[in-house]
Design a protein around this motif. Structure first.
Motif, PDB file in Angstrom:
ATOM      1  N   ILE A  10      -4.218  -1.113  12.199  1.00  0.00           N
ATOM      2  CA  ILE A  10      -3.257  -1.645  11.231  1.00  0.00           C
ATOM      3  C   ILE A  10      -3.645  -3.075  10.857  1.00  0.00           C
ATOM      4  O   ILE A  10      -3.614  -3.451   9.691  1.00  0.00           O
ATOM      5  N   GLN A  11      -4.051  -3.874  11.857  1.00  0.00           N
ATOM      6  CA  GLN A  11      -4.438  -5.258  11.574  1.00  0.00           C
ATOM      7  C   GLN A  11      -5.680  -5.319  10.689  1.00  0.00           C
ATOM      8  O   GLN A  11      -5.781  -6.152   9.796  1.00  0.00           O
ATOM      9  N   LYS A  12      -6.624  -4.395  10.905  1.00  0.00           N
ATOM     10  CA  LYS A  12      -7.825  -4.348  10.053  1.00  0.00           C
ATOM     11  C   LYS A  12      -7.438  -4.043   8.608  1.00  0.00           C
ATOM     12  O   LYS A  12      -7.977  -4.632   7.668  1.00  0.00           O
ATOM     13  N   VAL A  13      -6.491  -3.121   8.438  1.00  0.00           N
ATOM     14  CA  VAL A  13      -6.017  -2.763   7.101  1.00  0.00           C
ATOM     15  C   VAL A  13      -5.339  -3.978   6.454  1.00  0.00           C
ATOM     16  O   VAL A  13      -5.552  -4.268   5.269  1.00  0.00           O
ATOM     17  N   VAL A  14      -4.548  -4.703   7.232  1.00  0.00           N
ATOM     18  CA  VAL A  14      -3.868  -5.886   6.713  1.00  0.00           C
ATOM     19  C   VAL A  14      -4.890  -6.928   6.272  1.00  0.00           C
ATOM     20  O   VAL A  14      -4.783  -7.498   5.179  1.00  0.00           O
ATOM     21  N   ASP A  15      -5.895  -7.183   7.106  1.00  0.00           N
ATOM     22  CA  ASP A  15      -6.918  -8.173   6.764  1.00  0.00           C
ATOM     23  C   ASP A  15      -7.645  -7.790   5.476  1.00  0.00           C
ATOM     24  O   ASP A  15      -7.891  -8.628   4.605  1.00  0.00           O
ATOM     25  N   GLU A  16      -7.990  -6.512   5.364  1.00  0.00           N
ATOM     26  CA  GLU A  16      -8.677  -6.016   4.174  1.00  0.00           C
ATOM     27  C   GLU A  16      -7.802  -6.168   2.927  1.00  0.00           C
ATOM     28  O   GLU A  16      -8.258  -6.606   1.869  1.00  0.00           O
ATOM     29  N   THR A  17      -6.517  -5.848   3.059  1.00  0.00           N
ATOM     30  CA  THR A  17      -5.595  -5.930   1.933  1.00  0.00           C
ATOM     31  C   THR A  17      -5.358  -7.387   1.524  1.00  0.00           C
ATOM     32  O   THR A  17      -5.298  -7.704   0.330  1.00  0.00           O
ATOM     33  N   MET A  18      -5.236  -8.269   2.496  1.00  0.00           N
ATOM     34  CA  MET A  18      -5.051  -9.701   2.196  1.00  0.00           C
ATOM     35  C   MET A  18      -6.269 -10.244   1.436  1.00  0.00           C
ATOM     36  O   MET A  18      -6.129 -11.051   0.514  1.00  0.00           O
ATOM     37  N   LYS A  30       2.370 -19.947 -10.820  1.00  0.00           N
ATOM     38  CA  LYS A  30       3.175 -18.714 -10.818  1.00  0.00           C
ATOM     39  C   LYS A  30       2.378 -17.556 -10.242  1.00  0.00           C
ATOM     40  O   LYS A  30       2.901 -16.747  -9.472  1.00  0.00           O
ATOM     41  N   ALA A  31       1.107 -17.466 -10.617  1.00  0.00           N
ATOM     42  CA  ALA A  31       0.253 -16.394 -10.098  1.00  0.00           C
ATOM     43  C   ALA A  31       0.115 -16.520  -8.584  1.00  0.00           C
ATOM     44  O   ALA A  31       0.177 -15.522  -7.854  1.00  0.00           O
ATOM     45  N   LYS A  32      -0.048 -17.740  -8.097  1.00  0.00           N
ATOM     46  CA  LYS A  32      -0.171 -17.970  -6.657  1.00  0.00           C
ATOM     47  C   LYS A  32       1.125 -17.577  -5.947  1.00  0.00           C
ATOM     48  O   LYS A  32       1.093 -16.962  -4.882  1.00  0.00           O
ATOM     49  N   ALA A  33       2.271 -17.918  -6.545  1.00  0.00           N
ATOM     50  CA  ALA A  33       3.561 -17.544  -5.956  1.00  0.00           C
ATOM     51  C   ALA A  33       3.708 -16.020  -5.899  1.00  0.00           C
ATOM     52  O   ALA A  33       4.201 -15.476  -4.902  1.00  0.00           O
ATOM     53  N   MET A  34       3.269 -15.343  -6.958  1.00  0.00           N
ATOM     54  CA  MET A  34       3.331 -13.879  -6.967  1.00  0.00           C
ATOM     55  C   MET A  34       2.445 -13.292  -5.869  1.00  0.00           C
ATOM     56  O   MET A  34       2.818 -12.317  -5.212  1.00  0.00           O
ATOM     57  N   SER A  35       1.275 -13.890  -5.661  1.00  0.00           N
ATOM     58  CA  SER A  35       0.384 -13.379  -4.614  1.00  0.00           C
ATOM     59  C   SER A  35       0.977 -13.629  -3.232  1.00  0.00           C
ATOM     60  O   SER A  35       0.832 -12.804  -2.331  1.00  0.00           O
ATOM     61  N   GLU A  36       1.662 -14.755  -3.064  1.00  0.00           N
ATOM     62  CA  GLU A  36       2.316 -15.032  -1.776  1.00  0.00           C
ATOM     63  C   GLU A  36       3.425 -14.024  -1.497  1.00  0.00           C
ATOM     64  O   GLU A  36       3.599 -13.580  -0.365  1.00  0.00           O
ATOM     65  N   GLU A  37       4.190 -13.666  -2.537  1.00  0.00           N
ATOM     66  CA  GLU A  37       5.230 -12.636  -2.372  1.00  0.00           C
ATOM     67  C   GLU A  37       4.600 -11.318  -1.948  1.00  0.00           C
ATOM     68  O   GLU A  37       5.144 -10.600  -1.106  1.00  0.00           O
ATOM     69  N   SER A  38       3.464 -11.008  -2.535  1.00  0.00           N
ATOM     70  CA  SER A  38       2.762  -9.778  -2.180  1.00  0.00           C
ATOM     71  C   SER A  38       2.287  -9.822  -0.727  1.00  0.00           C
ATOM     72  O   SER A  38       2.386  -8.834  -0.003  1.00  0.00           O
ATOM     73  N   LYS A  39       1.796 -10.969  -0.291  1.00  0.00           N
ATOM     74  CA  LYS A  39       1.352 -11.112   1.093  1.00  0.00           C
ATOM     75  C   LYS A  39       2.518 -10.946   2.059  1.00  0.00           C
ATOM     76  O   LYS A  39       2.364 -10.340   3.128  1.00  0.00           O
ATOM     77  N   VAL A  40       3.678 -11.480   1.696  1.00  0.00           N
ATOM     78  CA  VAL A  40       4.867 -11.321   2.539  1.00  0.00           C
ATOM     79  C   VAL A  40       5.237  -9.847   2.646  1.00  0.00           C
ATOM     80  O   VAL A  40       5.557  -9.342   3.737  1.00  0.00           O
ATOM     81  N   ILE A  54       3.217  -7.329   2.384  1.00  0.00           N
ATOM     82  CA  ILE A  54       2.201  -6.684   3.222  1.00  0.00           C
ATOM     83  C   ILE A  54       2.470  -6.967   4.693  1.00  0.00           C
ATOM     84  O   ILE A  54       2.380  -6.076   5.545  1.00  0.00           O
ATOM     85  N   ARG A  55       2.846  -8.209   5.002  1.00  0.00           N
ATOM     86  CA  ARG A  55       3.167  -8.548   6.396  1.00  0.00           C
ATOM     87  C   ARG A  55       4.390  -7.778   6.880  1.00  0.00           C
ATOM     88  O   ARG A  55       4.461  -7.386   8.048  1.00  0.00           O
ATOM     89  N   ASN A  56       5.358  -7.564   6.000  1.00  0.00           N
ATOM     90  CA  ASN A  56       6.537  -6.786   6.374  1.00  0.00           C
ATOM     91  C   ASN A  56       6.160  -5.343   6.691  1.00  0.00           C
ATOM     92  O   ASN A  56       6.698  -4.748   7.624  1.00  0.00           O
ATOM     93  N   VAL A  57       5.241  -4.787   5.905  1.00  0.00           N
ATOM     94  CA  VAL A  57       4.769  -3.426   6.184  1.00  0.00           C
ATOM     95  C   VAL A  57       4.082  -3.398   7.547  1.00  0.00           C
ATOM     96  O   VAL A  57       4.318  -2.500   8.355  1.00  0.00           O
TER      97      VAL A  57
END
Length: 181
Positions: A156-164, A115-125, A127-130
């Protein structure tokens, strides 16, 4: 860093905060008042969070004590906790409610980790949408030079990599917490 990339970074930080708030609600074997943050009960015709109409304490590591401000709300709170499917059994003690959290089995720990992994995947999605939204904005802007657009997209890509990377760190920490016996 450009203003547009900073704005994207702020929105991605909100995604991280949302992930942290989601992960807090997963039970780890220890009783925390945060497990009841999303549980709402019927209160004078409205749905209201339990933590707003009662005090929630943890007198022991595996126990929660809920004391409603109004003793007439005890039955509604017990019913709401039972309906929330938290895997706990609330015990009505008259003027308060006691919840004993049973230790997690290995299978339930694995399920919670999934469940935690699924929640993190939703968060990554999210972030990718942003990222997509801001990169599309930059590509469609007519008042920017091509070099500037490319530099902003790189930022923006650097920010995405850092956030991921932060999402992965948060997930690893939560999985460790869940799997600890």
């Amino acid at each position: 860093m450009d203003e547009i990339a900073l704005e994207a970074k702020e929105r991605m930080a909100k995604c991280l905060d949302a992930l942290r708030n989601e992960l807090v609600t997963l039970r780890t074997g220890r009783a925390t008042p945060a497990m009841l943050d999303r549980v709402e009960c019927e209160y004078y015709g409205d749905k209201i969070a339990i933590n707003q109409i009662s005090s929630i304490t943890s007198p022991e590591p595996r126990q929660l004590l809920i004391k409603p401000y109004d003793k007439n709300d005890v039955k509604a709170i017990v019913a709401a906790i039972g309906a929330a499917n938290l895997g706990v059994n609330p015990v009505n003690e008259g003027d308060c409610i006691r919840i004993t959290v049973a230790p997690l089995t290995e299978d339930s720990r694995r399920d919670l980790a999934k469940k935690a992994k699924a929640m993190s995947e939703e968060s990554k999605v999210a972030i990718r949408n942003v990222r997509r939204e801001y990169i599309d904005f930059v590509k469609d802007a007519d008042d920017m030079t091509d070099d500037y657009k490319e530099r902003v997209q790189d930022d923006i890509q650097k920010v995405v990599d850092e956030t991921m990377k932060q999402v992965d760190e948060i997930l690893a920490q939560k999985e460790k917490e869940i799997m600890t016996v």
